[in-house]
Design an enzyme around this catalytic site. Structure first.
Site, PDB file in Angstrom:
ATOM      1  N   GLN A   1      -2.486   6.724   9.977  1.00 26.33           N
ATOM      2  CA  GLN A   1      -3.221   7.147   8.787  1.00 26.33           C
ATOM      3  C   GLN A   1      -3.265   5.970   7.814  1.00 26.33           C
ATOM      4  O   GLN A   1      -2.316   5.694   7.091  1.00 26.33           O
ATOM      5  CB  GLN A   1      -2.557   8.372   8.176  1.00 26.33           C
ATOM      6  CG  GLN A   1      -2.438   9.546   9.135  1.00 26.33           C
ATOM      7  CD  GLN A   1      -3.787  10.101   9.553  1.00 26.33           C
ATOM      8  OE1 GLN A   1      -4.470  10.770   8.773  1.00 26.33           O
ATOM      9  NE2 GLN A   1      -4.200   9.836  10.783  1.00 26.33           N
TER      10      GLN A   1
ATOM     11  N   ARG B   1      -2.035  11.482   3.122  1.00 21.10           N
ATOM     12  CA  ARG B   1      -2.884  10.312   2.971  1.00 21.10           C
ATOM     13  C   ARG B   1      -4.072  10.412   3.922  1.00 21.10           C
ATOM     14  O   ARG B   1      -4.029  11.110   4.941  1.00 21.10           O
ATOM     15  CB  ARG B   1      -2.107   9.029   3.203  1.00 21.10           C
ATOM     16  CG  ARG B   1      -1.609   8.813   4.594  1.00 21.10           C
ATOM     17  CD  ARG B   1      -0.618   7.652   4.727  1.00 21.10           C
ATOM     18  NE  ARG B   1      -1.004   6.451   4.026  1.00 21.10           N
ATOM     19  CZ  ARG B   1      -0.419   6.031   2.892  1.00 21.10           C
ATOM     20  NH1 ARG B   1       0.580   6.727   2.373  1.00 21.10           N
ATOM     21  NH2 ARG B   1      -0.816   4.922   2.311  1.00 21.10           N
TER      22      ARG B   1
ATOM     23  N   ALA C   1      -4.625  18.454   3.064  1.00 22.98           N
ATOM     24  CA  ALA C   1      -4.677  17.602   4.254  1.00 22.98           C
ATOM     25  C   ALA C   1      -5.412  16.292   3.979  1.00 22.98           C
ATOM     26  O   ALA C   1      -5.956  16.069   2.891  1.00 22.98           O
ATOM     27  CB  ALA C   1      -5.328  18.355   5.402  1.00 22.98           C
ATOM     28  N   HIS C   2      -5.445  15.443   5.002  1.00 23.94           N
ATOM     29  CA  HIS C   2      -6.007  14.101   4.829  1.00 23.94           C
ATOM     30  C   HIS C   2      -7.504  14.143   4.526  1.00 23.94           C
ATOM     31  O   HIS C   2      -8.246  14.954   5.031  1.00 23.94           O
ATOM     32  CB  HIS C   2      -5.717  13.206   6.048  1.00 23.94           C
ATOM     33  CG  HIS C   2      -6.233  13.713   7.349  1.00 23.94           C
ATOM     34  ND1 HIS C   2      -5.972  13.088   8.540  1.00 23.94           N
ATOM     35  CD2 HIS C   2      -6.999  14.770   7.672  1.00 23.94           C
ATOM     36  CE1 HIS C   2      -6.552  13.739   9.525  1.00 23.94           C
ATOM     37  NE2 HIS C   2      -7.177  14.763   9.018  1.00 23.94           N
ATOM     38  N   ASN C   3      -7.898  13.232   3.633  1.00 23.50           N
ATOM     39  CA  ASN C   3      -9.294  13.021   3.248  1.00 23.50           C
ATOM     40  C   ASN C   3      -9.928  14.187   2.494  1.00 23.50           C
ATOM     41  O   ASN C   3     -11.147  14.250   2.359  1.00 23.50           O
ATOM     42  CB  ASN C   3     -10.150  12.659   4.466  1.00 23.50           C
ATOM     43  CG  ASN C   3      -9.701  11.368   5.104  1.00 23.50           C
ATOM     44  OD1 ASN C   3      -9.111  11.376   6.183  1.00 23.50           O
ATOM     45  ND2 ASN C   3      -9.940  10.248   4.438  1.00 23.50           N
TER      46      ASN C   3
END
Length: 343
Positions: free
Chosen positions: A197, A217, A238-240
């Site tokens: 990530q 991240r 969660a990511h993004n």
């Protein structure tokens, strides 16, 4: 003990004072428990009948309720907002840390602004930048090249991973983790291959984050939390994910990866939001909402089943399981009715 005069309360709230402007208060209290030295508020008109019995030194209320109160009064546009402002002014919450503890581990090249406090056993890694008046609670970990803006406070045992950016005037409660790896894996014929990530997390100004919340991240780009967002305890972001300005999320909500949530949204507690979707500005999702598709228009949306007695709920659940069968039967009846009309 902090005290404020009625005149000072009027200045803080923008209210119109009635009574002795020199009387002092030192605490905020609910109307039914308030006494001498307390300030209280009336925001719900149905409780106006209790004003005659209220023993608070000062009451904050709307103009139309003024006739029900003969004591020291502040007339304000929104009593609840006035209460929030006064509560801030009389806040007695201690700082997460005061000064720099001898047991704190601080990298030699870390940049510390003026009046920074770092609690016992906190770790500040290389390349970290802390703005003026930042407070880092005991046991916190601030990873390499992370930046934290001025006046931001972290309570005990907060973990900030490498390269995370946090703005000014933020408040992060104990046990929260920001910048841990997103859930990124590729499946190679049954074997899971971890995807590093490589993005980070960017958090704006005046953001508040509750206890034990996790913000992952990004995989390549960053996870983004815009200014003035309020996140409660035990959330999973969660990511993004991208959360827009002024959005609020109560506890227990999960937001899957790469979802964009607009400005001024209110996401009810224990909601679940699918990944790779978009939620428009001004959307209100009631508690336990399950959002599977994008929401393109602002409004109030619900999907949770309201509480019933167990007996009623069992009947409802049984009927839900028979919906497809009932639908087929209904269509068959409609077909017969249409045929009779034609005859």
């Amino acid at each position: 003990m902090m005290t404020l005069t009625l005149a000072e309360l009027a200045k803080i709230t923008g209210g119109e004072l009635h009574g002795d402007e020199t009387v002092c208060v030192s605490r905020v209290a609910p109307m039914d428990k308030a006494g001498e030295g307390d300030v209280t508020f009336l925001s719900n008109p149905k409780y106006a009948v209790h004003l005659a019995e209220c023993k608070a030194t000062v009451v904050m209320l709307k103009a139309e309720q003024r006739k029900h109160c003969s004591g020291h009064v502040l007339v304000v546009d929104d009593p609840y907002v006035a209460f929030a402002k006064v509560a801030q002014a009389l806040d007695t919450t201690p700082k997460p840390a005061d000064g720099i503890a001898p047991s704190a581990v601080i990298a030699s090249d870390a940049i510390l602004g003026q009046n920074v406090s770092i609690g016992a056993n906190a770790v500040i890694e290389t390349g970290v930048s802390l703005g003026d008046n930042v407070v880092i609670g005991a046991g916190c970990f601030i990873g390499k090249n992370a930046t934290i803006g001025q006046n931001t406070k972290l309570w005990a045992n907060v973990t900030i991973y490498h390269q995370v950016q946090i703005g000014a005037d933020c408040l992060i409660q104990a046990g929260t983790v920001i910048g841990s790896d997103g859930f990124g894996y590729a499946n190679d014929r049954g074997e899971w291959i971890k995807i590093p990530q490589l993005g980070s997390v960017r958090i704006g100004n005046r953001v508040e984050i509750g206890a034990c919340t996790t913000i992952d991240r990004g995989a390549l780009d960053d996870t983004i939390i815009e200014d003035n967002v309020v996140l409660d305890n035990q959330l999973q972001i969660a990511h993004n994910v991208h959360i827009g300005y002024g959005t609020v999320m109560p506890g227990g909500t999960i937001v899957a990866g790469s979802t964009t949530i607009g400005k001024y949204c209110a996401i009810g507690g224990a909601s679940v939001i699918n990944g790779h979707i978009t939620i428009a500005d001004g959307v209100n999702i009631t508690g336990m909402g399950m959002v599977m598709r994008s929401i393109e228009e602002k409004g109030v949306y619900s999907s949770g089943i309201p509480l019933q007695t167990n007996k009623q709920w069992r009947k409802t659940a049984a009927r839900v399981h028979r919906i497809e069968e009932m639908n087929k039967r209904l269509k068959a009846v409609e077909k017969i009715v249409e045929q009779k009309k034609e005859d």
